[in-house]
Design a protein around this motif. Structure first.
Motif, short mmCIF file in Angstrom:
data_model
loop_
_atom_site.label_atom_id
_atom_site.label_comp_id
_atom_site.label_asym_id
_atom_site.label_seq_id
_atom_site.Cartn_x
_atom_site.Cartn_y
_atom_site.Cartn_z
N ARG A 116 0.60 -1.47 0.00
CA ARG A 116 0.40 0.36 -0.37
C ARG A 116 0.94 1.32 -0.34
O ARG A 116 0.47 2.06 -0.89
CB ARG A 116 -1.18 -0.51 1.27
N HIS A 151 -6.83 6.86 -2.18
CA HIS A 151 -8.32 6.46 -0.97
C HIS A 151 -8.30 4.93 -0.72
O HIS A 151 -8.50 4.44 -0.32
CB HIS A 151 -9.05 7.32 -1.30
N ALA A 152 -8.53 4.62 -3.06
CA ALA A 152 -9.19 3.02 -3.14
C ALA A 152 -7.96 2.42 -1.99
O ALA A 152 -8.12 1.28 -1.59
CB ALA A 152 -9.23 2.83 -4.46
N ASP A 154 -5.38 2.84 0.25
CA ASP A 154 -5.57 3.07 1.61
C ASP A 154 -6.21 2.56 1.87
O ASP A 154 -6.58 1.92 3.49
CB ASP A 154 -5.78 4.98 1.85
N SER A 155 -7.60 1.90 1.81
CA SER A 155 -8.76 1.83 2.27
C SER A 155 -8.41 -0.27 1.68
O SER A 155 -9.65 -0.74 2.32
CB SER A 155 -9.93 1.65 1.59
N SER A 157 -7.49 -3.88 2.81
CA SER A 157 -7.29 -4.98 4.01
C SER A 157 -7.11 -6.41 2.98
O SER A 157 -7.47 -6.77 1.59
CB SER A 157 -8.21 -5.46 4.83
#
Length: 595
Positions: A116, A151-152, A154-155, A157
């Motif tokens: 990331r 943003h995508a 960072d989100s 998982s």
């Protein structure tokens, strides 16, 4: 080779001749007047003119270069220079591997965190004139501005879906083919050897992954409940674990909410668990092990159907059918009784084979029609064919078969297996029809290793309404039997078309419904290949993806757009033009003072 974003601007290059033209127009020879008293001044002037002429030619050269630099900069030149500080407008597909293996902990942090961070640094180098896409384990190519994709990223998982890197690279190539800008692909992954597959990208590919070796891992890769249904007396479960350390892991296996049985399962080996019986019905089987650096493969689920064995009758004179029934009786998988007729049409549930005498087919079809069956036996086909591979039966040779024809036009539901593209085994209500007799002159099935498992499933599951128990992985398509109309899991329902595919998104148990009846289930678990954390060698990556460049993860931000497109020369030309302008001002000022 140098390219230009706006090549039409190069039409302005002839303007570079303007200073030369002006120089030729303004050049005039002054009239000569001889004054004896000023001969000394003439000599001094001649020496001064030589210096002015040199400065004049320098000024002409500077002005010409200035016009050339400005025209070239306006044309947007670029060149394949790696590690450049700036880049021309490019198309870039960023593949971030967030598959379950990315959740493996190394030095206190998940590997996905490193991916990331690198992806964010790459996107921060992008400009508004770049075309950007992001591909993750869901295999969707998302296009967006740098801020949106940051943003995508960072989100993200660790996902439960496996990412096939070869398929991701192929998808990225298809996406880039829709854009006219110079393009490239950047793959950020832990580079599992099991995640690689061939691809043929026609654009530059930059591949980056962590340098540190992965942590040792032991994962549960298989949960085998054996022949189903289980009898109320219980059954045996075999658990298989991956890993090459040889160190056994404590594993607990339980049925439903009951306390589990515990045993040690060696890494890379298997262990069996004998579970006590329970009431008839559908039961969830769970296996779990002590957690390690990768949590995604520490648990596994399965589905068990508990029921008494079928009680049937059959013709002992039918050689292969009778022998199979005797083996099932001896192993406790079949008992004598009126519940099921095996080999012929009976008053209840029946497994029906075509009669040995073709003259009896007509009478059998009339009896089927009186029972309300949806299928009948058609013409005899003696052309050899191969059956398709399905959940009930693999591929077997079919030498002779009757075509199975629906009694109602367009009614094709209930097909269990096909041979030569036409129905070979079908189910209609409590009747199962086979297009061939169970004899080596009709099919190779009686002589194959799959014959007894097939007969067990036929009498204990298919003839009694339970079609199949399937296994799958999140995101992977599972082919459903024709009779299935709905899939359900924890209160959620999906309407499906029988014979089509269903793509589960989460691990767990999915039940298959035919109308209101539960006819089977799908056990969905993380793909066992995710447990093998060993990385691929650079040579293997380069051989699978021709032209791929494997670098360190820390070098990926600098190399991303250098590999994706071309470095822009516009900035360098503008700085060069500024320097020329300063030189022009200095030379022009000095020229006027000297004049």
């Amino acid at each position: 080779m140098i390219g230009f974003l706006h090549p039409w601007v190069l039409l302005g290059l002839p303007f570079a001749a303007v200073p030369l033209i002006l120089h030729l127009i303004q050049r005039r020879d002054p009239p000569t007047v001889e004054f004896p008293a000023v001969r000394y001044l003439v000599q001094v002037t001649q020496e001064h003119q030589r210096r002015l002429r040199l400065r004049h030619w320098l000024l002409l050269l500077v002005r010409t270069l200035l016009i050339l630099a400005l025209v070239l900069a306006a044309a947007g030149p670029s060149a394949p220079i790696r590690e450049a500080a700036s880049h021309s407008p490019s198309a870039l597909v960023l593949v971030v591997d967030d598959s379950p293996s990315s959740g493996a902990i190394l030095s206190g942090t998940a590997r996905l965190n490193q991916l990331r961070t690198t992806a964010r640094r790459i996107l921060e180098r992008a400009t508004p004139s770049d075309a950007l896409w992001l591909i993750t384990s869901d295999r969707l190519a998302r296009r967006g501005a740098p801020v949106e994709l940051i943003h995508a990223v960072d989100s993200l998982s660790p996902s439960v879906m496996r990412l096939d890197l070869g398929r991701a690279v192929s998808l990225a190539g298809e996406v880039l083919a829709t854009d006219s800008r110079p393009g490239g692909i950047v793959v950020l992954s832990d580079l599992q050897a099991t995640a690689l597959s061939p691809a043929s990208p026609n654009v530059p590919v930059v591949v980056a992954g962590p340098e540190e070796p992965p942590s040792p891992n032991v994962g549960l890769t298989r949960l085998d409940a054996g022949a189903q249904p289980w009898t109320p007396e219980g059954g045996t479960v075999i658990v298989t674990a991956s890993g090459d350390s040889g160190i056994p892991a404590p594993v607990s296996v339980g049925l439903g909410d009951r306390p589990g049985r515990q045993a040690l399962v060696p890494a890379g080996g298997s262990a069996s668990f004998a579970l006590a019986g329970t009431a008839p019905g559908w039961w969830t089987l769970r296996a779990s092990k002590s957690p390690d650096e990768l949590r995604a493969d520490d648990d596994r689920v399965g589905l068990v159907r508990v029921s008494s064995v079928a009680r049937g009758n059959w013709d002992p004179g039918d050689r292969y059918l009778g022998a199979a029934a005797d083996v099932l009786v001896a192993s406790g998988r079949l008992a004598q009784g009126p519940e099921l007729s095996l080999g012929r049409l009976g008053p209840g549930a029946s497994v029906i084979l075509p009669p040995a005498d073709p003259a009896l087919v007509g009478a059998l079809n009339r009896a089927l029609e009186r029972r309300g069956a949806g299928w009948r036996f058609g013409t005899l086909v003696v052309t050899p064919a191969i059956s398709d591979s399905g959940p009930l039966l693999g591929r077997v040779q079919v030498l002779r078969r009757y075509t199975l024809e629906p009694l109602r036009s367009g009614a094709t539901s209930g097909v269990i297996a096909r041979a030569g593209g036409t129905p070979w085994i079908v189910k209609s209500g409590d009747l199962v029809l086979l297009g061939s007799r169970l004899d080596p002159q009709w099919t190779s099935l009686p002589l194959s290793a799959s014959f007894m498992p097939f007969m067990d499933a036929l009498v204990n599951r298919l003839a009694r309404g339970s079609i199949v128990l399937l296994e799958g992985a999140p995101g992977e398509q599972v082919l459903l039997p024709d009779a299935v109309t709905e899939v359900t899991r924890i209160g959620r329902r999906w309407r499906v078309e029988g014979g089509g595919g269903f793509r589960p998104t989460l691990p767990g148990i999915y039940y298959l419904l035919a109308g209101r009846d539960t006819v089977g289930g799908v056990s969905v678990n993380v793909d066992p290949r995710e447990s093998a954390l060993a990385p691929a060698r650079n040579a293997a990556i380069e051989s699978l993806w021709r032209g791929a460049r494997v670098i360190r993860l820390t070098d990926a931000p600098a190399a991303a757009f250098a590999g994706a497109g071309r470095a822009s020369l516009q900035g360098a030309l503008l700085w060069f033009a500024l320097a020329l302008m300063l030189c022009e001002v200095a030379l022009a000022s000095g020229h006027r003072r000297s004049a």
